[in-house]
Write a protein that holds these residues in place. Structure first.
Motif, PDB file in Angstrom:
ATOM      1  N   THR A   1     -46.031  41.597  66.179  1.00  0.00           N
ATOM      2  CA  THR A   1     -47.331  40.935  66.264  1.00  0.00           C
ATOM      3  C   THR A   1     -47.474  40.384  67.676  1.00  0.00           C
ATOM      4  O   THR A   1     -46.559  40.494  68.496  1.00  0.00           O
ATOM      5  CB  THR A   1     -47.453  39.815  65.217  1.00  0.00           C
ATOM      6  OG1 THR A   1     -48.815  39.363  65.163  1.00  0.00           O
ATOM      7  CG2 THR A   1     -46.552  38.635  65.536  1.00  0.00           C
TER       8      THR A   1
ATOM      9  N   TYR B   1     -55.553  34.677  63.604  1.00  0.00           N
ATOM     10  CA  TYR B   1     -55.391  34.384  62.179  1.00  0.00           C
ATOM     11  C   TYR B   1     -55.381  32.880  61.931  1.00  0.00           C
ATOM     12  O   TYR B   1     -55.973  32.408  60.950  1.00  0.00           O
ATOM     13  CB  TYR B   1     -54.106  35.002  61.630  1.00  0.00           C
ATOM     14  CG  TYR B   1     -54.032  34.844  60.129  1.00  0.00           C
ATOM     15  CD1 TYR B   1     -54.637  35.759  59.285  1.00  0.00           C
ATOM     16  CD2 TYR B   1     -53.401  33.730  59.561  1.00  0.00           C
ATOM     17  CE1 TYR B   1     -54.607  35.596  57.913  1.00  0.00           C
ATOM     18  CE2 TYR B   1     -53.368  33.549  58.184  1.00  0.00           C
ATOM     19  CZ  TYR B   1     -53.969  34.483  57.366  1.00  0.00           C
ATOM     20  OH  TYR B   1     -53.963  34.304  56.003  1.00  0.00           O
TER      21      TYR B   1
ATOM     22  N   ASN C   1     -46.106  41.146  58.517  1.00  0.00           N
ATOM     23  CA  ASN C   1     -47.340  40.503  58.048  1.00  0.00           C
ATOM     24  C   ASN C   1     -47.219  39.932  56.641  1.00  0.00           C
ATOM     25  O   ASN C   1     -48.031  39.093  56.241  1.00  0.00           O
ATOM     26  CB  ASN C   1     -48.500  41.497  58.111  1.00  0.00           C
ATOM     27  CG  ASN C   1     -48.902  41.818  59.540  1.00  0.00           C
ATOM     28  OD1 ASN C   1     -48.506  41.125  60.477  1.00  0.00           O
ATOM     29  ND2 ASN C   1     -49.676  42.874  59.713  1.00  0.00           N
TER      30      ASN C   1
ATOM     31  N   TYR D   1     -48.377  35.669  58.034  1.00  0.00           N
ATOM     32  CA  TYR D   1     -49.670  35.064  57.740  1.00  0.00           C
ATOM     33  C   TYR D   1     -49.583  33.998  56.647  1.00  0.00           C
ATOM     34  O   TYR D   1     -50.215  32.934  56.773  1.00  0.00           O
ATOM     35  CB  TYR D   1     -50.686  36.147  57.399  1.00  0.00           C
ATOM     36  CG  TYR D   1     -50.991  37.055  58.580  1.00  0.00           C
ATOM     37  CD1 TYR D   1     -50.968  36.565  59.889  1.00  0.00           C
ATOM     38  CD2 TYR D   1     -51.294  38.393  58.398  1.00  0.00           C
ATOM     39  CE1 TYR D   1     -51.235  37.386  60.971  1.00  0.00           C
ATOM     40  CE2 TYR D   1     -51.567  39.227  59.484  1.00  0.00           C
ATOM     41  CZ  TYR D   1     -51.530  38.710  60.766  1.00  0.00           C
ATOM     42  OH  TYR D   1     -51.795  39.521  61.848  1.00  0.00           O
TER      43      TYR D   1
END
Length: 290
Positions: free
Chosen positions: A221, A229, A273, A277
């Motif tokens: 990322t 995000y 992910n 997140y």
């Protein structure tokens, strides 16, 4: 198995202990005894000074363990002090991506051969972090080559229990509207979740894996994606400011770790992910609850 863990009371170490206990192993944790733990009578405890050879000798010279997992070795002298004191069939050392001299995508273990690194006996404050960790590996594979060993090279370890709060930095500054300076927005970076780091160390203890091995989540990322995000999760926009607080991941170029070795042994890392997140969401929730 009878397993000794150096550390084990916070972060990935807690997940490591829990993973081993859940698999039926007999676990001893050794540390300074300052940080309380939640293991109750499920573990044995030893109070030590990790960097003091007399303390280690007193604690371990009559002890034998099937595996020793060392989360606290920072330099070559640390390795020598411990392995001169304890008897074990296998030694697992937490190492770091920082041992590599050149960051790029798909770094392979062979890019640092600790057996060929000029060995210097040193303490953790004698050189930079990357160099003392290289020296820890060099001592292990050159002077203690008769001890079956594995060094696990992790990238940054993140999670809701990250006491360094490096990921939290981005969420906090967005939430507070504070200026922050980020100089590598588009760099592709590799991380690993604290629970997976603990699980992987436990897996290394149980399997016939030796030498250096990379470990990280699948995928990468960027700071830009983290910020985007976090903005969405918090409902506020970031405040870019060249004079603001420097972000913890500044100056790090794009890199990832080739985990073919671990995968070849059957370990499957989770996609980044899947945990990154939700961790940002956790921090956003905690900030709203203040």
């Amino acid at each position: 198995m009878k397993i000794l863990i150096l550390g084990g009371t916070r972060y990935a170490g807690v997940h490591l202990v829990n993973a081993l206990l859940s698999r039926g192993h007999k676990v001893t944790i050794a540390n300074r005894g300052i940080t309380p733990d939640c293991f109750g009578d499920r573990v044995t405890r030893k109070i030590i000074e990790r960097h003091n050879k007399d303390s280690l000798h007193a604690a371990f010279h009559n002890e034998h363990y099937d595996v020793v997992i060392d989360n606290l070795a920072y330099c070559s002298n640390d390795v020598r002090c411990l392995l001169d004191s304890v008897h074990t069939e296998k030694y697992v050392m937490t190492s770091t991506v920082s041992v590599y001299n050149n960051f790029h995508m798909d770094i392979q273990e062979a890019e640092l051969d600790a057996k060929k690194t000029p060995l210097k006996w040193c303490n953790s404050d004698d050189y930079t972090y990357d160099e003392v960790k290289r020296q820890a590996e060099a001592a292990l594979f050159q002077k203690y080559e008769k001890v079956p060993s594995v060094t696990v090279r992790f990238p940054w370890i993140f999670g809701a229990d990250d006491y360094t709060k490096r990921l939290f930095f981005y969420a906090e500054h967005i939430f507070n509207g504070s200026g922050m300076h980020v100089n590598n927005l588009d760099a592709r970076l590799a991380f690993v979740h604290s629970k997976e780091a603990g699980d992987f160390l436990a897996w290394c203890a149980e399997n016939p894996i030796f030498g250096a091995i990379n470990a990280c989540s699948h995928g990468t990322t960027s700071p830009a994606e983290i910020i985007a995000y976090a903005e969405k999760s918090i409902g506020k926009k970031a405040s870019p400011d060249k004079n603001g607080a420097p972000a913890p991941l500044n100056d790090v170029p794009s890199f990832s770790l080739d985990t073919t070795t671990a995968q070849g042994w059957g370990y499957c890392f989770q996609p980044i992910n899947e945990w990154l997140y939700p961790t940002i969401d956790y921090w956003a929730h905690m900030l709203r609850m203040k």
